[in-house]
Design a protein around this motif. Structure first.
Motif, short mmCIF file in Angstrom:
data_model
loop_
_atom_site.label_atom_id
_atom_site.label_comp_id
_atom_site.label_asym_id
_atom_site.label_seq_id
_atom_site.Cartn_x
_atom_site.Cartn_y
_atom_site.Cartn_z
N THR A 196 0.91 -1.15 0.17
CA THR A 196 -0.05 0.09 -0.02
C THR A 196 0.89 1.24 0.08
O THR A 196 0.60 2.15 -0.66
N ARG A 209 -4.46 8.31 5.52
CA ARG A 209 -3.88 7.13 4.40
C ARG A 209 -4.41 7.20 2.98
O ARG A 209 -3.89 7.23 2.02
N LEU A 210 -5.99 7.42 3.17
CA LEU A 210 -6.65 7.42 1.92
C LEU A 210 -6.49 8.68 1.14
O LEU A 210 -6.92 8.90 0.02
N GLU A 240 -3.67 2.33 -0.96
CA GLU A 240 -4.80 2.05 -0.27
C GLU A 240 -5.90 2.26 -1.21
O GLU A 240 -7.30 2.39 -0.64
N ALA A 275 -5.22 -3.72 -0.17
CA ALA A 275 -5.75 -2.39 0.19
C ALA A 275 -7.02 -2.48 1.18
O ALA A 275 -7.62 -3.46 1.11
N VAL A 276 -7.42 -1.60 1.80
CA VAL A 276 -8.39 -1.77 2.98
C VAL A 276 -9.73 -1.84 2.38
O VAL A 276 -10.44 -2.63 2.92
#
Lengths: 354, 354
Positions: free
Chosen positions: A72, A225-226, A104, A129-130
Motif C-alpha cells: 500500500t 492514508r486514504l 490504499e 488495500a483496505v
DNA sequence: CTGAAAGCGCTAACAT
DNA sequence: ATGTTAGCGCTTTCAG
C-alpha cells in the motif's frame, strides 16, 4: 550510440557456423552437446556480450521468473523492511520483483491485480488495500497465480497469509502496562477495517479482561492514508486526540497506541500538559521504529518481525509455486501464519517496576 | 484449478471466425477495422476475459513498457517516498516498475545493471551504490538504455542526474545556526564517499567561511550500511560520537548532522550530559523525517523534496526514452538537476532568535 | 551429438 | 476492411 541491437543466439550461431539451438543447449547447460563445441560457444557468447532475453524465454517457457509485490505504501518503515527482505530472498531464488503500489485505493488494488495477471507473474505477495472485499485477489489466485497475503489477512478468502500475531503482542503490551500499575488504559488505533487493528484491539481487551479491569477505552484515530501519500504517517491526529484525552475528566494511567508514530503525538500532548511520560502516564507503542529507543523517555513498544515475515512469505510462495507444477498435494487449505512480536520494555512504562 | 491456460487472440479469433490479426487491430484500436466487427470482437474479448500478454507484445515491439528502479535501501524514509512518487508517476505513464535493491554492495549494483539489461527495460532510475566507479551504469547507458541517477551523482560519468541541492541546504542550515548565535559548529556526517555527503560538507564549510568563523569540525560517523540491512539507520554511532564531543574539551555551540537519525543520538548524548538541546547546544538535522517535528525539543532540519525528485526523474527519463526514437537532438549533454531543499526552523535552534 | 522445423502470443508488413 | 505471411528470441520436438 553504438549499435544498440542486442546480441542474440542467432548472432552467436552465425558467427560460429553452428545452429541456433546448439547454442541454446550449450548455454542452458543441456548435456547433449560436445565439450569442445560448448566451450567455443561459451567463449563466443562471452566475447559478444550475450545476455539472454527473458521475454522470449518466458514466452515459450510460460514462466517469467518474476514475482509481484503489492504494497500500500512503503513509507511505513515496517513495509520498507519487508520490501528489503522480500527482494533479497526473491533474488536469491532467481526471481525479479515487480513492484506495485496501491496507496490504499481500491482502484490501485484492482489495477495491481490486473497488471500481475497481464505479466503472468509466477506468484505474488500482496498487502491488500483496505477497501473492497479483495475478491479480485481471490480471482487472481483462481486464475492460477499463487498468492500470499502480507500483514493483512483476508480471513474469509482461503488465501495464504503471513503476518504478525498482533493479538498476542497487544495482549502482552497491555498486560505489561497493567503490571506496571496502570488501572485505566486507553488504546489509540487507526480507524481502518484491517485485521492488524482488529487483532490489536482484541488483544488489548483480553488483557484488560484477564486483569479484571473494566472501563477500557478505545480511541479511533481518523486515518489520512486514504487522502494523500505525501503525509502517510502523521502524528498530528494522534496528538490532537491525546490532547482531548488529557483535557478530559478521566486521565488514563496508560495510553497504548497501535503505531509508534502515534506515540510521538501522545508524548507531545502529555509533555505540553505538564505530564511526565512514564511517570504520570505510561505509554506503549507498536512497531519499534528506529526512533523509539531514542525518544525521551525511550519508548516501550512491540517489535515486529518484518524480516521474518518477508522471508517466510517468500518461502511459502515459492512452495506454492512449485506445488503448482507437481499436480498433487496442492489443494490443501490456506496456510495462515502469525509470527510472534516481541515486547521491548523501555522507560515509557517503567514506573512501578523499577 | 480451472483451466488456467490464458485466453489469447487466437481463442477470440477462432470463436468469432475472424483472423487473429483482425482481433489484434480491433483491440489495439487500429482504425482499419469495421465498426461492427470491432464491437463484436471487443465483446467477445470481454466475455472470455482476455488479457494481453506483455511478453509477446514486447518481443515484437521491442519495448516492455517497464522501467527499472535501483535503490540501495528503502528503509530510509527519503528513498521510501521517492519510490512512491516514482511508482505513481511511472504507472500514470503506463509503465510497470521492476525493483532492484543493491544494499550498497558493488555486486548488487552490478547484478542490478545486468538484470536491467536482460529485461531490456525501457529505462532506469538508479541510486548508484557507493563502491565502484559506476562504470557498469555507463555501460548500460551506452547499451541504449536511458538512465537517470537519483540522489547520488556520478559526476564524471555524463549521466543524467536528479538530486537535492545539498550544498545550499547545508549552507543555509549552517548559516542559520550561526545567525542563532553559534560560534563553533560541528558537523557529523556519515563516512561515505557519495556526492550528498560531499556537498553538505562543502555547504557547511562555505557558510562558516562566509561568517568568518574558523575552527570548523567535521566528524565522520562510521557507516554500518555496508554490514547489515537489518539496522540500516542506527543512531547508535552518532550517539557515541556525540558523547565524545560532549566529553571533549571544546563543546561546540551547535551540532549539525547529515541525517535526522543522527540527531536522535545527539539529543540523547546531550540530554544525558545535562545539556539542554536548543539552549546549551543547538542542533540541526537533514531530512525532516516524520519524527523531527515531534521530538522534544522539535528538530530544526532541512526538508528534502523527495516527491519532486521522483516526479522530475521520471519525467526526465521519459523524455530521454522518447528522444531515443527520434534520432535527433538526443546527444545533448547530461542533464544534472539539484532541486532546492528547504530549511525548517524549529525549537532545537531557536536560542537567540526569539 | 547436432540441425531443421515448429511454435509460444503478438504485431507489421503485404496482399486482397 | 480483412486475411495471409513473416518474424521478434528462444526452446522443444523430431530427425539425422
Amino acid at each position: 550510440m553504438a549499435d544498440s541491437r542486442r546480441v542474440t543466439l542467432k548472432d552467436i550461431a552465425k558467427s560460429l557456423g553452428v545452429s541456433v539451438n546448439t547454442v541454446s543447449r550449450a548455454l542452458t547447460g543441456k548435456d547433449s552437446v560436445g565439450e569442445e563445441t560448448r566451450a567455443r560457444i561459451k567463449a563466443e557468447a562471452e566475447r559478444l556480450g550475450y545476455v539472454p532475453n527473458p521475454m522470449a524465454r518466458s514466452l515459450v517457457l510460460g514462466s517469467a521468473m518474476t514475482i509481484g509485490l503489492v504494497i500500500t505504501n512503503p513509507s511505513n518503515p515496517f513495509y520498507a523492511r519487508l520490501i528489503s527482505a522480500i527482494e533479497h530472498r526473491g533474488r536469491a531464488a532467481g526471481y525479479s520483483l515487480m513492484l506495485l503500489l496501491t496507496e490504499e485505493s481500491p482502484d490501485g488494488d484492482q489495477n495491481a491485480a490486473q497488471t500481475l495477471l497481464r505479466w503472468n507473474v509466477d506468484g505474488a505477495l500482496v498487502v491488500p488495500a483496505v477497501q473492497g472485499d479483495g475478491e479480485h485477489w481471490a480471482r487472481l489466485s483462481d486464475a492460477g497465480i499463487p498468492l500470499v497475503c502480507l500483514n493483512r489477512d483476508l480471513a474469509d478468502l482461503e488465501l495464504d497469509y503471513v503476518g504478525v500475531d498482533y493479538e498476542r503482542g497487544a495482549y502482552e503490551a497491555t498486560r505489561h502496562l497493567v503490571a506496571s500499575g496502570a488501572r485505566t488504559v486507553c488504546l489509540m488505533e487507526e480507524d481502518l477495517p484491517i485485521s492488524p487493528v482488529a487483532d490489536r484491539i482484541a488483544g488489548f481487551r483480553r488483557a484488560l479482561a484477564d486483569a479484571g479491569l473494566t472501563g477500557e477505552r478505545v480511541v479511533s484515530v481518523p486515518t489520512r492514508r486514504l487522502e494523500s501519500l505525501a503525509l502517510p504517517w502523521e502524528p498530528a491526529d494522534a496528538y490532537r486526540l491525546a490532547q482531548e484525552i488529557v483535557r478530559g475528566d478521566r486521565l488514563p494511567d496508560a495510553i497504548m497506541v497501535g503505531n509508534d508514530y502515534f506515540a510521538l503525538g501522545v508524548y507531545r500532548a502529555l509533555t505540553e500538559a505538564g505530564l511526565r511520560v512514564g511517570e504520570d502516564v505510561l505509554v506503549g507503542g507498536f512497531g519499534d521504529h528506529p526512533f523509539a529507543a531514542y525518544l525521551n523517555p525511550s519508548l516501550t513498544t512491540v517489535a515486529l518481525p518484518s524480516a521474518d515475515i518477508g522471508v517466510t512469505a517468500v518461502d511459502l510462495l515459492l512452495r506454492r509455486m512449485k506445488g503448482q507444477d507437481d499436480h498433487d498435494r496442492d489443494h490443501d487449505r490456506a496456510d495462515k501464519r502469525r509470527l510472534p512480536a516481541e515486547l521491548v520494555v523501555r522507560a515509557s512504562s517503567r514506573r512501578g517496576v523499577t
